[in-house]
Every structure is written in structure tokens, then in C-alpha cells.
Design a protein around this motif. Structure first.
Motif, PDB file in Angstrom:
ATOM      1  N   LYS A   1      83.400  20.413  51.156  1.00  0.00           N
ATOM      2  CA  LYS A   1      84.307  19.601  50.343  1.00  0.00           C
ATOM      3  C   LYS A   1      84.680  18.268  50.991  1.00  0.00           C
ATOM      4  O   LYS A   1      85.158  17.366  50.313  1.00  0.00           O
ATOM      5  N   PHE A   2      84.435  18.109  52.276  1.00  0.00           N
ATOM      6  CA  PHE A   2      84.786  16.863  52.957  1.00  0.00           C
ATOM      7  C   PHE A   2      83.674  15.810  52.867  1.00  0.00           C
ATOM      8  O   PHE A   2      83.900  14.652  53.173  1.00  0.00           O
ATOM      9  N   VAL A   3      82.476  16.226  52.460  1.00  0.00           N
ATOM     10  CA  VAL A   3      81.303  15.345  52.446  1.00  0.00           C
ATOM     11  C   VAL A   3      81.041  14.851  51.029  1.00  0.00           C
ATOM     12  O   VAL A   3      80.934  15.641  50.090  1.00  0.00           O
ATOM     13  N   ASP A   4      80.915  13.523  50.894  1.00  0.00           N
ATOM     14  CA  ASP A   4      80.654  12.931  49.576  1.00  0.00           C
ATOM     15  C   ASP A   4      79.181  12.631  49.336  1.00  0.00           C
ATOM     16  O   ASP A   4      78.726  12.648  48.195  1.00  0.00           O
ATOM     17  N   LEU A   5      78.445  12.349  50.402  1.00  0.00           N
ATOM     18  CA  LEU A   5      77.037  11.997  50.251  1.00  0.00           C
ATOM     19  C   LEU A   5      76.288  12.335  51.528  1.00  0.00           C
ATOM     20  O   LEU A   5      76.787  12.074  52.625  1.00  0.00           O
ATOM     21  N   VAL A   6      75.095  12.916  51.378  1.00  0.00           N
ATOM     22  CA  VAL A   6      74.215  13.194  52.514  1.00  0.00           C
ATOM     23  C   VAL A   6      72.976  12.331  52.355  1.00  0.00           C
ATOM     24  O   VAL A   6      72.358  12.314  51.285  1.00  0.00           O
ATOM     25  N   ILE A   7      72.630  11.600  53.420  1.00  0.00           N
ATOM     26  CA  ILE A   7      71.431  10.763  53.421  1.00  0.00           C
ATOM     27  C   ILE A   7      70.560  11.173  54.609  1.00  0.00           C
ATOM     28  O   ILE A   7      71.065  11.663  55.606  1.00  0.00           O
ATOM     29  N   PRO A   8      69.248  10.993  54.486  1.00  0.00           N
ATOM     30  CA  PRO A   8      68.384  11.373  55.620  1.00  0.00           C
ATOM     31  C   PRO A   8      68.426  10.335  56.741  1.00  0.00           C
ATOM     32  O   PRO A   8      68.498   9.129  56.491  1.00  0.00           O
ATOM     33  N   GLU A   9      68.403  10.827  57.976  1.00  0.00           N
ATOM     34  CA  GLU A   9      68.282   9.963  59.149  1.00  0.00           C
ATOM     35  C   GLU A   9      66.862  10.135  59.673  1.00  0.00           C
ATOM     36  O   GLU A   9      66.468  11.226  60.070  1.00  0.00           O
ATOM     37  N   HIS A  10      66.114   9.020  59.686  1.00  0.00           N
ATOM     38  CA  HIS A  10      64.719   9.062  60.129  1.00  0.00           C
ATOM     39  C   HIS A  10      64.503   8.397  61.484  1.00  0.00           C
ATOM     40  O   HIS A  10      63.534   8.709  62.176  1.00  0.00           O
ATOM     41  N   THR A  11      65.400   7.445  61.849  1.00  0.00           N
ATOM     42  CA  THR A  11      65.248   6.713  63.110  1.00  0.00           C
ATOM     43  C   THR A  11      66.622   6.374  63.682  1.00  0.00           C
ATOM     44  O   THR A  11      67.622   6.351  62.961  1.00  0.00           O
ATOM     45  N   TRP A  12      66.647   6.096  64.991  1.00  0.00           N
ATOM     46  CA  TRP A  12      67.879   5.635  65.632  1.00  0.00           C
ATOM     47  C   TRP A  12      68.299   4.292  65.045  1.00  0.00           C
ATOM     48  O   TRP A  12      69.481   4.006  64.891  1.00  0.00           O
ATOM     49  N   GLU A  13      67.300   3.460  64.743  1.00  0.00           N
ATOM     50  CA  GLU A  13      67.544   2.076  64.356  1.00  0.00           C
ATOM     51  C   GLU A  13      68.106   1.894  62.953  1.00  0.00           C
ATOM     52  O   GLU A  13      68.590   0.818  62.625  1.00  0.00           O
ATOM     53  N   GLN A  14      68.061   2.901  62.102  1.00  0.00           N
ATOM     54  CA  GLN A  14      68.468   2.721  60.707  1.00  0.00           C
ATOM     55  C   GLN A  14      69.970   2.586  60.516  1.00  0.00           C
ATOM     56  O   GLN A  14      70.428   2.219  59.437  1.00  0.00           O
ATOM     57  N   LYS A  15      70.756   2.875  61.535  1.00  0.00           N
ATOM     58  CA  LYS A  15      72.208   2.900  61.386  1.00  0.00           C
ATOM     59  C   LYS A  15      72.763   1.565  60.885  1.00  0.00           C
ATOM     60  O   LYS A  15      73.588   1.536  59.971  1.00  0.00           O
ATOM     61  N   ALA A  16      72.331   0.468  61.457  1.00  0.00           N
ATOM     62  CA  ALA A  16      72.826  -0.853  61.034  1.00  0.00           C
ATOM     63  C   ALA A  16      72.502  -1.112  59.565  1.00  0.00           C
ATOM     64  O   ALA A  16      73.355  -1.584  58.801  1.00  0.00           O
ATOM     65  N   ALA A  17      71.283  -0.783  59.162  1.00  0.00           N
ATOM     66  CA  ALA A  17      70.883  -0.984  57.759  1.00  0.00           C
ATOM     67  C   ALA A  17      71.715  -0.098  56.827  1.00  0.00           C
ATOM     68  O   ALA A  17      72.124  -0.542  55.743  1.00  0.00           O
ATOM     69  N   ASP A  18      71.983   1.155  57.242  1.00  0.00           N
ATOM     70  CA  ASP A  18      72.797   2.058  56.423  1.00  0.00           C
ATOM     71  C   ASP A  18      74.229   1.541  56.294  1.00  0.00           C
ATOM     72  O   ASP A  18      74.836   1.628  55.223  1.00  0.00           O
ATOM     73  N   ILE A  19      74.771   0.992  57.388  1.00  0.00           N
ATOM     74  CA  ILE A  19      76.128   0.449  57.355  1.00  0.00           C
ATOM     75  C   ILE A  19      76.214  -0.658  56.310  1.00  0.00           C
ATOM     76  O   ILE A  19      77.162  -0.714  55.511  1.00  0.00           O
ATOM     77  N   LYS A  20      75.213  -1.527  56.286  1.00  0.00           N
ATOM     78  CA  LYS A  20      75.184  -2.627  55.307  1.00  0.00           C
ATOM     79  C   LYS A  20      74.951  -2.097  53.889  1.00  0.00           C
ATOM     80  O   LYS A  20      75.646  -2.487  52.947  1.00  0.00           O
ATOM     81  N   LYS A  21      73.982  -1.191  53.748  1.00  0.00           N
ATOM     82  CA  LYS A  21      73.614  -0.670  52.426  1.00  0.00           C
ATOM     83  C   LYS A  21      74.781   0.035  51.735  1.00  0.00           C
ATOM     84  O   LYS A  21      74.985  -0.118  50.525  1.00  0.00           O
ATOM     85  N   TYR A  22      75.554   0.812  52.492  1.00  0.00           N
ATOM     86  CA  TYR A  22      76.629   1.615  51.904  1.00  0.00           C
ATOM     87  C   TYR A  22      78.017   0.988  52.100  1.00  0.00           C
ATOM     88  O   TYR A  22      79.022   1.633  51.821  1.00  0.00           O
ATOM     89  N   ASN A  23      78.062  -0.278  52.558  1.00  0.00           N
ATOM     90  CA  ASN A  23      79.334  -0.985  52.763  1.00  0.00           C
ATOM     91  C   ASN A  23      80.307  -0.154  53.599  1.00  0.00           C
ATOM     92  O   ASN A  23      81.460   0.067  53.208  1.00  0.00           O
ATOM     93  N   VAL A  24      79.841   0.296  54.738  1.00  0.00           N
ATOM     94  CA  VAL A  24      80.613   1.184  55.607  1.00  0.00           C
ATOM     95  C   VAL A  24      81.708   0.409  56.343  1.00  0.00           C
ATOM     96  O   VAL A  24      81.476  -0.683  56.857  1.00  0.00           O
TER      97      VAL A  24
END
Length: 155
Positions: A63-86
């Protein structure tokens, strides 16, 4: 809306995971979990008991999780932050300092782990139980062999 992002393998889902996810969810309005894929784990030298699909289903049901996305690389974190407006990138404090480079993109927070429980410890205990069981089976087989030998000698 304040968006929180975290990453992990979340194998053998346990109370430590639940407590971490609950604390993370309280940091904002939406919690996104980047879940390590089986291939990514393999590249890190890790293997999971449950497949990515099973772990994603378990996490999605929390119930605490709203969305699960796959993690494929260490480097994707910055792109995910931008993509999901984190707004907040958060991890357990066992990762303290490892993601400080993301502070230019969002707040970075490290939360304390739940004491006395970890997936690694659970896996170690399971392995020890298996070894003890195998030792017992081996002893039983050795005992049986000795009995058979005695029976053969007495004939």
C-alpha cells in the motif's frame, strides 16, 4: 505533488522492506520504486530467489508503493529523476554518500535500516539450514551404509 524515488532488489520481502517503504512514503505524496531487474542483479553478482516479475507484483501490492519501474543500470537514476519529476531520491543508510551526485537534481536522503533483519541475513540462515539438513541426511546415509555392511557381514 511531492514524488519520492528509491531503488532496490526487494527479494524475500520482509518487515524491514515494509518499514522502509512506509517511511519513504511519508516523505511525499507518491512513492516510485526502481526494482533491479534479474539481468542487472546478475551483473552485480547477485541473484534473487524471486524473479523480477514476482518481486514487482509483491511490491505493487504494498500500500505504500504507487509505481514500480525496472532498474537496468546504475546510470539510469538521473534520467528517472527527470522523467518522473522526482523531488526526493531516498535510499537506506547502507548506501550513505553513494548517490550524493544526484543532489543537483533533487534532495537526496538516506534512511536508517531496520535493525536485526536483512535479506542477506535471511539467505545466510536458509543456507545454514540447508547445510544442516544435508549434514543430517549424509549422517543417516552413512548410518544406513554401516547397518547394511554389518548385515552383510553377519550372513
Amino acid at each position: 505533488m511531492k514524488v519520492i524515488l528509491t531503488y532496490g532488489t526487494f527479494d524475500l520481502f520482509h518487515v524491514g522492506h515494509v518499514r522502509l517503504l512506509e517511511r519513504l512514503s511519508k516523505l511525499g505524496d507518491k512513492l516510485i520504486v526502481g526494482l533491479s531487474s534479474d539481468e542487472f542483479n546478475k551483473g552485480k553478482g547477485k541473484s534473487s530467489f524471486f524473479s523480477y516479475e514476482e518481486r514487482a507484483e509483491i511490491l505493487s501490492s504494498c500500500k505504500f508503493v504507487d509505481l514500480v519501474i525496472p532498474e537496468h543500470t546504475w546510470e539510469q537514476k538521473a534520467a528517472d529523476i527527470k522523467k518522473y519529476n522526482v523531488d526526493v531520491f531516498a535510499m537506506g543508510d547502507d548506501w550513505e554518500g553513494r548517490f550524493d551526485s544526484l543532489k543537483s537534481l533533487c534532495d537526496v536522503v538516506y534512511l536508517p535500516r531496520t535493525k536485526s533483519i536483512s535479506t542477506s541475513e535471511i539467505k545466510t540462515l536458509i543456507a545454514e539450514l540447508k547445510k544442516n539438513d544435508l549434514d543430517k541426511v549424509q549422517k543417516s546415509l552413512n548410518d544406513a551404509i554401516e547397518i547394511i555392511k554389518k548385515l552383510n557381514y553377519s550372513e
